[in-house]
Scaffold this motif. Sequence first.
Motif, mmCIF file in Angstrom:
data_model
loop_
_atom_site.group_PDB
_atom_site.id
_atom_site.type_symbol
_atom_site.label_atom_id
_atom_site.label_comp_id
_atom_site.label_asym_id
_atom_site.label_seq_id
_atom_site.Cartn_x
_atom_site.Cartn_y
_atom_site.Cartn_z
ATOM 1 N N LEU A 28 4.183 -9.384 3.842
ATOM 2 C CA LEU A 28 4.149 -8.340 4.857
ATOM 3 C C LEU A 28 2.861 -8.463 5.668
ATOM 4 O O LEU A 28 1.839 -8.923 5.157
ATOM 5 C CB LEU A 28 4.218 -6.965 4.190
ATOM 6 C CG LEU A 28 5.544 -6.664 3.471
ATOM 7 C CD1 LEU A 28 5.406 -5.428 2.587
ATOM 8 C CD2 LEU A 28 6.657 -6.475 4.474
ATOM 9 N N GLU A 84 -1.687 -5.731 8.425
ATOM 10 C CA GLU A 84 -1.936 -4.406 8.997
ATOM 11 C C GLU A 84 -0.922 -3.355 8.529
ATOM 12 O O GLU A 84 -1.035 -2.180 8.912
ATOM 13 C CB GLU A 84 -1.910 -4.483 10.528
ATOM 14 C CG GLU A 84 -0.576 -4.887 11.127
ATOM 15 C CD GLU A 84 -0.415 -6.402 11.251
ATOM 16 O OE1 GLU A 84 0.487 -6.829 11.981
ATOM 17 O OE2 GLU A 84 -1.201 -7.132 10.613
ATOM 18 N N THR A 85 0.034 -3.749 7.695
ATOM 19 C CA THR A 85 1.010 -2.778 7.192
ATOM 20 C C THR A 85 0.295 -1.732 6.348
ATOM 21 O O THR A 85 -0.317 -2.044 5.328
ATOM 22 C CB THR A 85 2.086 -3.483 6.341
ATOM 23 O OG1 THR A 85 2.708 -4.514 7.117
ATOM 24 C CG2 THR A 85 3.143 -2.486 5.891
ATOM 25 N N SER A 86 0.398 -0.481 6.761
ATOM 26 C CA SER A 86 -0.355 0.576 6.082
ATOM 27 C C SER A 86 0.465 1.292 5.012
ATOM 28 O O SER A 86 -0.084 2.100 4.264
ATOM 29 C CB SER A 86 -0.856 1.600 7.103
ATOM 30 O OG SER A 86 0.229 2.164 7.818
ATOM 31 N N GLY A 111 0.132 -4.279 2.804
ATOM 32 C CA GLY A 111 -0.315 -5.428 3.578
ATOM 33 C C GLY A 111 -1.519 -6.127 2.981
ATOM 34 O O GLY A 111 -1.801 -7.281 3.315
ATOM 35 N N GLN A 129 3.453 -7.917 -3.956
ATOM 36 C CA GLN A 129 4.492 -7.382 -3.078
ATOM 37 C C GLN A 129 5.883 -7.604 -3.662
ATOM 38 O O GLN A 129 6.750 -6.716 -3.579
ATOM 39 C CB GLN A 129 4.397 -8.036 -1.703
ATOM 40 C CG GLN A 129 3.177 -7.640 -0.900
ATOM 41 C CD GLN A 129 3.124 -8.316 0.457
ATOM 42 O OE1 GLN A 129 4.082 -8.967 0.881
ATOM 43 N NE2 GLN A 129 2.007 -8.162 1.153
#
Length: 289
Positions: free
Chosen positions: A95, A98-100, A147, A154
């Motif tokens: 992912l 910057e995936t929060s 992220g 993940q």
Amino acid sequence: MSGGPQLKDAAPQPVLAIEGAALHRDGSELWSRLDLELQPGEFVAVLGPSGSGKTTLLRSILGLQPLSAGSIRVAGTPVQRGDARIGYIPQQRPLPPETSLRARDLVALGVNGTRFGLPIPRRGDRARVDALLEGVGASHYGDRPVGLLSGGEQQRLRVGQALADRPALLLCDEPLSNLDLANQRGVTDIIDRERRENGTAVLFVTHDINPILDRVDRILYIAGGRFLLGTPEEVLQTHVLSRLYGTPVFVFRAGGRLVVVGVPDAETHHEHDGEEPITTSTITPGGHA
């Protein structure tokens, strides 16, 4: 005591029953006359070259790809899209950094993300998410942004998400790809524990049988529009694979791993079924991964 006829225990109903299945794509036949039953707790691996229809088979079971012929039933009823009895684990794909979204939020999508409209937390949802995080060994990073997690971390979350509804059938589409050996072992252990403890049937698409060889009950091997179904000892033999491919193929053991040499080049088209394209060879061919 009655002297009448004694009733025998009924055979257990298969979790998955595929009968006379055929699938055509772009004018060519991927496979036909496919019969397959999975019993509770059974682990079946699906092998074959790129373009042989492995992911398409999973899509058909998920109700996303209609068959050209035949039928698919899950726990005795026709397969349908969005069936909560089926869990799905995709390939590992990182992912964006910057995936929060937090790790627990990703798992929670499997708990409450299938409802209509915005998910509304129910009593017990947090406890269920916590239990899933613990089950996949992710409790210690449950509040971290996904992220910033490694590929293996993940993927454990994706496994937790797939197990949220306690599925009767777990479909795995190359879930170990791009993982190191330690994470391959960790993810495999979670899947194996689920089927042993809860009777979940597992259909596991892979290009490398080695990480799961000691867990597999049977192998479905698809190639060139034909298929073989049997135990690893029955299928992974030089003369068996040579007959399937119609050309000499050799199976060796090296360093405790199976190596297949001489497999023909994969078809020029690769499986590309929506979000999960596949570019694979078969088992561990000599010369390339």
